[in-house]
Design a protein around this motif. Structure first.
Motif, PDB file in Angstrom:
ATOM      1  N   ILE A  93      10.596 -19.064  11.348  1.00 34.38           N
ATOM      2  CA  ILE A  93      10.784 -17.671  10.931  1.00 34.38           C
ATOM      3  C   ILE A  93       9.403 -17.031  10.802  1.00 34.38           C
ATOM      4  N   VAL A  94       9.058 -16.203  11.758  1.00 34.49           N
ATOM      5  CA  VAL A  94       7.743 -15.570  11.799  1.00 34.49           C
ATOM      6  C   VAL A  94       7.938 -14.067  11.963  1.00 34.49           C
ATOM      7  N   PHE A  95       7.297 -13.279  11.110  1.00 34.99           N
ATOM      8  CA  PHE A  95       7.438 -11.823  11.214  1.00 34.99           C
ATOM      9  C   PHE A  95       6.337 -11.121  10.432  1.00 34.99           C
ATOM     10  N   ASN A  96       6.109  -9.872  10.787  1.00 34.28           N
ATOM     11  CA  ASN A  96       5.223  -8.984  10.056  1.00 34.28           C
ATOM     12  C   ASN A  96       6.088  -8.115   9.171  1.00 34.28           C
ATOM     13  N   ARG A  97       5.889  -8.188   7.892  1.00 36.67           N
ATOM     14  CA  ARG A  97       6.791  -7.489   6.964  1.00 36.67           C
ATOM     15  C   ARG A  97       6.664  -5.979   7.035  1.00 36.67           C
ATOM     16  N   THR A  98       5.598  -5.479   7.662  1.00 33.43           N
ATOM     17  CA  THR A  98       5.425  -4.021   7.780  1.00 33.43           C
ATOM     18  C   THR A  98       6.025  -3.472   9.069  1.00 33.43           C
ATOM     19  N   GLU A  99       6.504  -4.365   9.952  1.00 31.94           N
ATOM     20  CA  GLU A  99       7.088  -3.924  11.215  1.00 31.94           C
ATOM     21  C   GLU A  99       8.557  -4.332  11.264  1.00 31.94           C
ATOM     22  N   THR A 100       9.405  -3.348  11.169  1.00 36.66           N
ATOM     23  CA  THR A 100      10.850  -3.602  11.085  1.00 36.66           C
ATOM     24  C   THR A 100      11.372  -4.357  12.302  1.00 36.66           C
ATOM     25  N   LYS A 101      10.859  -4.050  13.480  1.00 39.35           N
ATOM     26  CA  LYS A 101      11.369  -4.673  14.694  1.00 39.35           C
ATOM     27  C   LYS A 101      11.174  -6.181  14.700  1.00 39.35           C
ATOM     28  N   GLN A 102      10.161  -6.663  13.990  1.00 36.23           N
ATOM     29  CA  GLN A 102       9.862  -8.085  14.025  1.00 36.23           C
ATOM     30  C   GLN A 102      10.833  -8.914  13.188  1.00 36.23           C
ATOM     31  N   ASP A 160      19.986  -5.210  -1.430  1.00 39.02           N
ATOM     32  CA  ASP A 160      18.818  -5.152  -0.546  1.00 39.02           C
ATOM     33  C   ASP A 160      19.292  -5.478   0.869  1.00 39.02           C
ATOM     34  N   THR A 161      19.447  -4.466   1.689  1.00 39.66           N
ATOM     35  CA  THR A 161      20.022  -4.660   3.021  1.00 39.66           C
ATOM     36  C   THR A 161      19.099  -5.398   3.977  1.00 39.66           C
ATOM     37  N   THR A 162      17.846  -5.633   3.580  1.00 44.61           N
ATOM     38  CA  THR A 162      16.912  -6.368   4.446  1.00 44.61           C
ATOM     39  C   THR A 162      16.741  -7.813   3.996  1.00 44.61           C
ATOM     40  N   PHE A 163      17.508  -8.245   3.003  1.00 47.95           N
ATOM     41  CA  PHE A 163      17.481  -9.634   2.521  1.00 47.95           C
ATOM     42  C   PHE A 163      16.075 -10.084   2.122  1.00 47.95           C
ATOM     43  N   GLY A 164      15.278  -9.150   1.605  1.00 52.85           N
ATOM     44  CA  GLY A 164      13.941  -9.489   1.118  1.00 52.85           C
ATOM     45  C   GLY A 164      12.862  -9.521   2.171  1.00 52.85           C
ATOM     46  N   TYR A 165      13.203  -9.273   3.425  1.00 55.99           N
ATOM     47  CA  TYR A 165      12.199  -9.360   4.490  1.00 55.99           C
ATOM     48  C   TYR A 165      11.202  -8.212   4.432  1.00 55.99           C
ATOM     49  N   THR A 166      11.635  -7.050   3.965  1.00 55.49           N
ATOM     50  CA  THR A 166      10.723  -5.914   3.851  1.00 55.49           C
ATOM     51  C   THR A 166       9.611  -6.194   2.853  1.00 55.49           C
ATOM     52  N   GLU A 167       9.965  -6.821   1.739  1.00 54.14           N
ATOM     53  CA  GLU A 167       8.972  -7.100   0.703  1.00 54.14           C
ATOM     54  C   GLU A 167       8.223  -8.409   0.934  1.00 54.14           C
ATOM     55  N   GLY A 168       8.522  -9.093   2.028  1.00 49.90           N
ATOM     56  CA  GLY A 168       7.823 -10.339   2.319  1.00 49.90           C
ATOM     57  C   GLY A 168       8.306 -11.517   1.512  1.00 49.90           C
ATOM     58  N   LYS A 169       9.524 -11.410   0.974  1.00 56.62           N
ATOM     59  CA  LYS A 169      10.125 -12.515   0.213  1.00 56.62           C
ATOM     60  C   LYS A 169      11.497 -12.814   0.822  1.00 56.62           C
ATOM     61  N   PRO A 170      11.495 -13.448   1.980  1.00 64.13           N
ATOM     62  CA  PRO A 170      12.740 -13.589   2.753  1.00 64.13           C
ATOM     63  C   PRO A 170      13.753 -14.526   2.123  1.00 64.13           C
ATOM     64  N   VAL A 271      17.180 -30.243   5.817  1.00 64.63           N
ATOM     65  CA  VAL A 271      16.759 -29.392   6.935  1.00 64.63           C
ATOM     66  C   VAL A 271      15.341 -28.912   6.636  1.00 64.63           C
ATOM     67  N   THR A 272      14.524 -28.873   7.671  1.00 64.27           N
ATOM     68  CA  THR A 272      13.134 -28.447   7.532  1.00 64.27           C
ATOM     69  C   THR A 272      12.895 -27.241   8.446  1.00 64.27           C
ATOM     70  N   PHE A 273      12.263 -26.230   7.908  1.00 63.51           N
ATOM     71  CA  PHE A 273      11.955 -25.037   8.701  1.00 63.51           C
ATOM     72  C   PHE A 273      10.579 -24.504   8.322  1.00 63.51           C
ATOM     73  N   ARG A 274      10.055 -23.641   9.158  1.00 56.83           N
ATOM     74  CA  ARG A 274       8.733 -23.065   8.945  1.00 56.83           C
ATOM     75  C   ARG A 274       8.828 -21.551   8.763  1.00 56.83           C
ATOM     76  N   VAL A 275       8.004 -21.032   7.871  1.00 59.33           N
ATOM     77  CA  VAL A 275       7.988 -19.600   7.583  1.00 59.33           C
ATOM     78  C   VAL A 275       6.545 -19.108   7.625  1.00 59.33           C
ATOM     79  N   LYS A 276       6.340 -17.998   8.307  1.00 57.19           N
ATOM     80  CA  LYS A 276       5.032 -17.369   8.324  1.00 57.19           C
ATOM     81  C   LYS A 276       5.218 -15.858   8.247  1.00 57.19           C
ATOM     82  N   VAL A 277       4.730 -15.277   7.175  1.00 58.21           N
ATOM     83  CA  VAL A 277       4.808 -13.839   6.973  1.00 58.21           C
ATOM     84  C   VAL A 277       3.425 -13.233   7.176  1.00 58.21           C
ATOM     85  N   VAL A 278       3.353 -12.285   8.082  1.00 58.40           N
ATOM     86  CA  VAL A 278       2.095 -11.625   8.385  1.00 58.40           C
ATOM     87  C   VAL A 278       2.068 -10.266   7.705  1.00 58.40           C
ATOM     88  N   GLU A 279       0.929  -9.942   7.159  1.00 59.43           N
ATOM     89  CA  GLU A 279       0.801  -8.642   6.490  1.00 59.43           C
ATOM     90  C   GLU A 279      -0.160  -7.743   7.262  1.00 59.43           C
TER      91      GLU A 279
END
Length: 279
Positions: A93-102, A160-170, A271-279
């Motif tokens: 799970i990799v995304f930039n929290r300031t870019e909705t499309k990501q 929260d319709t973005t499930f915390g992804y907007t605030e960087g807390k997915p 289960v193991t997963f990776r998370v990277k939030v870019v600001e």
């Protein structure tokens, strides 16, 4: 004495064979070297032979099918414990929290997945006794216990319709794979840890990340057609120090007899997963 050589009459001329006779010989009535009677006997032999084989195969399949149940697999000993999976359906799970499309793909996936858990849908199901197995062995039509989406609170997508992804807390949803007849002992719950020196703060919904016993056992797709698995939502409380760094998170099922440490199967009880939030 006549000196003329005698010539044979037309009817006394020797008969010669040609390549056409190998296909059909009009003198003997043979077709490809066999008479009609010979061909009939061969055809009859193979008809009886293959008919016998078909009958044996049909009988064998019929006997085998008598040992099978339409609703429950005969052999289930190889799947004693369930695996864990996450939603959104991605182990990276990799995304930039300031870019909705990501992160919109993750949000949309969670929203689509939770449609079956909408409160209006789940209100049609049964209110079951908390902490007790909902056994229905003697009932022909199996009922389903309610698991309302609102139980996931901050990870429900309602407030929260973005499930915390907007605030960087997915938010990540964890669920167990379905196993017919499974009745876990103890009090199973999900425990997640980040593979790093300092602990990562997380929130679990429902409280303490528990799977209540009332959602077990499961009776199979045919008998339990409207069944939905219980969920545990994990909200990763990332801080600014965690941004731009890849975090590896492992979630395990604890507190029961379910296995979670099989080296041959990394998804058995964990289960193991990776998370990277870019600001």
């Amino acid at each position: 004495m006549s000196t003329k050589e005698e010539t044979p009459a037309d009817g006394d001329k020797p008969q010669t064979s040609s390549w056409k006779d190998s296909i059909y010989n009009p003198r003997t009535g043979e077709f490809i070297g066999r008479t009609a009677k010979s061909w009939a006997l061969i055809f009859l032999f193979y008809l009886v032979f293959y008919g016998f084989l078909a009958g044996m195969f049909t009988l064998t399949m019929w006997v085998m099918l008598q040992t099978l149940d339409d609703n429950i697999p005969t052999y289930r000993d190889r799947v004693a414990s369930p695996g864990l999976v996450i939603r959104p359906r991605s182990l990276d799970i990799v995304f930039n929290r300031t870019e909705t499309k990501q992160y919109s793909q993750y949000v949309q996936h969670l929203e689509n997945f939770l449609q079956q858990y909408n409160d209006t849908v789940q209100e049609k199901n049964e209110l079951c006794m908390v902490g007790e197995y909902y056994e229905q062995d003697d009932q022909e039509e199996k009922k389903v216990c309610q698991f309302k989406r609102s139980l996931l609170r901050q990870c429900s997508g309602l407030s929260d319709t973005t499930f915390g992804y907007t605030e960087g807390k997915p938010c990540v949803l964890v669920k167990m794979n379905r196993i017919i007849g499974l009745k876990p002992r103890g009090d199973p719950y999900i425990n997640c840890t980040a593979k790093r020196e300092s602990p990562l703060q997380m929130q679990y919904f429902p409280s303490e990340g528990r799977f209540d016993k009332m959602y077990f056992p499961y009776y199979g797709k045919n008998l339990h057609s409207t069944y939905v698995q219980p969920l545990v939502a994990v909200k990763l409380l990332l801080t600014k120090e965690d941004y731009n760094n890849e975090l590896t998170v492992e979630c395990k099922i604890e507190g029961s007899d379910l296995r979670n440490s099989d080296d041959r199967d990394k998804f058995l009880g964990r289960v193991t997963f990776r998370v990277k939030v870019v600001e």
